[in-house]
Design a protein around this motif. Structure first.
Motif, mmCIF file in Angstrom:
data_model
loop_
_atom_site.group_PDB
_atom_site.id
_atom_site.type_symbol
_atom_site.label_atom_id
_atom_site.label_comp_id
_atom_site.label_asym_id
_atom_site.label_seq_id
_atom_site.Cartn_x
_atom_site.Cartn_y
_atom_site.Cartn_z
ATOM 1 N N LEU A 156 30.254 41.674 48.460
ATOM 2 C CA LEU A 156 30.758 40.396 48.273
ATOM 3 C C LEU A 156 31.124 39.874 47.141
ATOM 4 C CD1 LEU A 156 28.514 38.584 50.993
ATOM 5 C CD2 LEU A 156 30.752 39.271 51.321
ATOM 6 N N LEU A 157 30.240 39.964 45.949
ATOM 7 C CA LEU A 157 30.558 39.655 44.776
ATOM 8 C C LEU A 157 31.526 40.551 44.080
ATOM 9 C CD1 LEU A 157 29.432 38.366 41.931
ATOM 10 C CD2 LEU A 157 28.037 40.426 41.537
ATOM 11 N N LEU A 158 31.590 41.784 44.145
ATOM 12 C CA LEU A 158 32.705 42.370 43.488
ATOM 13 C C LEU A 158 34.052 42.027 44.170
ATOM 14 C CD1 LEU A 158 30.694 45.790 42.961
ATOM 15 C CD2 LEU A 158 31.223 43.864 41.348
ATOM 16 N N ASP A 159 34.141 41.483 45.322
ATOM 17 C CA ASP A 159 35.590 41.193 45.912
ATOM 18 C C ASP A 159 35.635 39.854 45.875
ATOM 19 O OD1 ASP A 159 36.143 43.658 46.487
ATOM 20 O OD2 ASP A 159 35.640 43.862 48.701
ATOM 21 N N TYR A 160 34.753 38.848 45.251
ATOM 22 C CA TYR A 160 35.117 37.684 45.125
ATOM 23 C C TYR A 160 36.286 37.316 44.307
ATOM 24 C CZ TYR A 160 33.509 32.505 44.388
ATOM 25 O OH TYR A 160 33.719 31.384 44.486
ATOM 26 N N ASN A 161 37.516 36.997 44.891
ATOM 27 C CA ASN A 161 38.549 36.582 44.256
ATOM 28 C C ASN A 161 38.792 35.538 43.474
ATOM 29 O OD1 ASN A 161 38.914 34.751 46.389
ATOM 30 N ND2 ASN A 161 40.252 35.761 47.510
ATOM 31 N N LYS A 162 37.806 34.587 43.337
ATOM 32 C CA LYS A 162 38.084 33.404 42.411
ATOM 33 C C LYS A 162 37.737 33.940 41.151
ATOM 34 C CE LYS A 162 37.420 29.816 46.184
ATOM 35 N NZ LYS A 162 36.511 28.768 46.562
ATOM 36 N N LEU A 163 37.153 34.958 40.900
ATOM 37 C CA LEU A 163 36.766 35.631 39.383
ATOM 38 C C LEU A 163 37.846 36.659 39.211
ATOM 39 C CD1 LEU A 163 32.916 35.660 39.777
ATOM 40 C CD2 LEU A 163 34.198 33.793 38.390
ATOM 41 N N SER A 164 38.226 36.837 38.007
ATOM 42 C CA SER A 164 38.806 38.084 37.579
ATOM 43 C C SER A 164 37.990 39.338 37.739
ATOM 44 C CB SER A 164 39.249 37.807 35.945
ATOM 45 O OG SER A 164 38.107 37.935 35.191
ATOM 46 N N ARG A 165 38.582 40.369 37.740
ATOM 47 C CA ARG A 165 37.985 41.635 37.972
ATOM 48 C C ARG A 165 36.919 41.833 36.651
ATOM 49 N NH1 ARG A 165 41.583 46.926 38.778
ATOM 50 N NH2 ARG A 165 41.682 46.004 41.113
ATOM 51 N N GLY A 169 33.047 42.460 37.076
ATOM 52 C CA GLY A 169 32.405 43.546 36.564
ATOM 53 C C GLY A 169 31.356 43.185 35.504
ATOM 54 N N MET A 170 31.378 42.308 34.979
ATOM 55 C CA MET A 170 30.432 41.822 33.833
ATOM 56 C C MET A 170 29.216 41.193 34.666
ATOM 57 S SD MET A 170 31.174 42.927 31.010
ATOM 58 C CE MET A 170 30.045 42.110 30.010
ATOM 59 N N ILE A 171 29.539 40.207 35.586
ATOM 60 C CA ILE A 171 28.396 39.804 36.311
ATOM 61 C C ILE A 171 27.582 40.778 37.072
ATOM 62 C CG2 ILE A 171 27.950 37.871 38.429
ATOM 63 C CD1 ILE A 171 30.347 36.400 37.499
ATOM 64 N N GLY A 172 28.218 41.832 37.669
ATOM 65 C CA GLY A 172 27.710 42.950 38.536
ATOM 66 C C GLY A 172 26.763 43.552 37.426
ATOM 67 N N TRP A 173 27.042 43.911 36.338
ATOM 68 C CA TRP A 173 26.309 44.723 35.156
ATOM 69 C C TRP A 173 25.034 43.709 35.144
ATOM 70 C CZ3 TRP A 173 24.261 43.827 30.521
ATOM 71 C CH2 TRP A 173 24.050 44.857 29.873
ATOM 72 N N VAL A 174 25.210 42.363 34.603
ATOM 73 C CA VAL A 174 24.094 41.457 34.172
ATOM 74 C C VAL A 174 23.152 41.675 35.441
ATOM 75 C CG1 VAL A 174 23.573 39.204 33.800
ATOM 76 C CG2 VAL A 174 25.581 40.216 32.732
ATOM 77 N N ILE A 175 23.442 41.659 36.880
ATOM 78 C CA ILE A 175 22.762 41.518 37.870
ATOM 79 C C ILE A 175 21.948 42.796 37.942
ATOM 80 C CG2 ILE A 175 22.613 41.560 40.666
ATOM 81 C CD1 ILE A 175 24.893 39.595 40.436
ATOM 82 N N LEU A 176 22.881 43.841 37.742
ATOM 83 C CA LEU A 176 22.178 45.128 37.859
ATOM 84 C C LEU A 176 20.979 45.379 36.664
ATOM 85 C CD1 LEU A 176 21.761 47.937 38.959
ATOM 86 C CD2 LEU A 176 23.870 48.501 37.617
ATOM 87 N N PHE A 177 21.429 44.948 35.713
ATOM 88 C CA PHE A 177 20.626 45.070 34.296
ATOM 89 C C PHE A 177 19.114 44.095 34.437
ATOM 90 C CE2 PHE A 177 18.728 43.307 30.416
ATOM 91 C CZ PHE A 177 18.620 44.396 29.484
ATOM 92 N N CYS A 178 19.291 43.003 35.345
ATOM 93 C CA CYS A 178 18.104 42.153 35.613
ATOM 94 C C CYS A 178 17.404 42.587 36.736
ATOM 95 C CB CYS A 178 18.450 40.856 35.946
ATOM 96 S SG CYS A 178 19.481 39.793 34.786
ATOM 97 N N ILE A 179 17.849 43.104 37.650
ATOM 98 C CA ILE A 179 17.148 43.734 38.843
ATOM 99 C C ILE A 179 16.413 45.031 38.625
ATOM 100 C CG2 ILE A 179 18.527 42.379 40.516
ATOM 101 C CD1 ILE A 179 19.563 44.986 41.364
#
Length: 278
Positions: A156-165, A169-179
């Motif tokens: 869902l996050l990686l297909d959220y079209n209101k944000l640029s690719r 990608g950066m938000i996904g990386w931050v989430i992965l880093f945190c968890i």
């Protein structure tokens, strides 16, 4: 990675990951059903292996129904770019060119190498010594179900079209880093109190001490899905060419498997408990 349109790459990874882990769910339900009333069982029944062989044969037969790539059309009607019957030599040459021309594939090496490393700890160091057979089966079922949930949420996050690719990608990386730090930090605290080589008594799901480790194992599965699906999405975001993505996937899975093989070898030599004490 090459079949989805641009706005559904995360969703397609989720669909793949859900189907992929459905095998784990079924594979956990069978021994759980067979051992649900066998508190002192030390191994799974023969039916577990028979069911596995049956599913393997069915899967092999289903593979014959796959549509040739040349006939595949995306939902928007476009064709999938492909190369027919590449040889081993051309594959290796193309891999070399890819690594030379696209150095970011080398920079992704640590992520790829680590992507299956943690399975060794989860299965041999955490699950096997801490739980009896029926509790491991229950944990395994929850582990694979959480994989599906994790894949759905990251999709869902990686297909959220209101944000640029790039932003996704950066938000996904931050989430992965945190968890990574949160989940494995909790795992570290548990492991300090329950080292594998200290003569542990396996827990049963009726024990009051079972709930906390059960949730920890569930979130190990959740983390695995986030990690793996994010890696697939990154590769899929680099190109839409199935030819190039085949090279990417081969590089990813090869490095991933090499890391897993080393992890199991290290564990076999009883090195991981010593490393944890250090």
């Amino acid at each position: 990675m090459s079949y989805p349109p641009e706005n559904r790459k995360g969703s397609y990874v989720f669909i793949f990951w859900a189907i992929f882990n459905l095998g784990g769910v079924i594979g956990s339900l069978i021994p759980l059903g067979q051992n649900i009333h066998r508190e002192n069982a030390t191994s799974v029944a023969d039916g577990t292996y028979i069911a596995f062989l049956i599913l393997t044969v069915v899967g092999a037969c289903l593979a014959s129904t796959l549509l040739p790539v040349s006939k595949v059309r995306r939902v928007d009607g476009t064709k999938v770019i492909h190369q027919k019957n590449p040889t081993f030599k051309t594959e290796m040459i193309q891999l070399g060119k890819t690594l030379w021309r696209e150095p970011w594939m080398l920079l992704l090496f640590p992520m790829f190498f680590a992507s299956n490393w943690f399975y060794t700890y989860e299965q041999s160091d955490f699950a096997a010594p801490n739980f009896n057979v029926r509790s491991r089966s229950l944990n395994s079922l929850l582990f694979w179900l959480m994989q599906m949930i994790g894949a759905y949420l990251i999709g869902l996050l990686l297909d959220y079209n209101k944000l640029s690719r790039k932003s996704r990608g950066m938000i996904g990386w931050v989430i992965l880093f945190c968890i990574t730090h949160i989940i494995w930090g909790c795992g570290y605290r548990f492991d300090k109190a329950h080292p594998r080589d200290s003569g542990l008594t396996p827990m049963d799901f009726k024990d009051s001490s079972f709930i906390g480790p059960m949730f920890l194992y569930m979130f190990y599965g959740f983390y695995d899905a986030i990690f793996q699906c994010y890696a697939y999405w990154v590769l899929g975001a680099l190109t839409n060419s199935s030819r190039k993505l085949a090279i990417y996937a081969g590089w990813y899975k090869g490095i991933q498997s090499a890391g897993a093989a080393i992890a199991w070898a290290v564990d076999d030599q009883k090195k991981l408990p010593q490393l944890r004490r250090i």
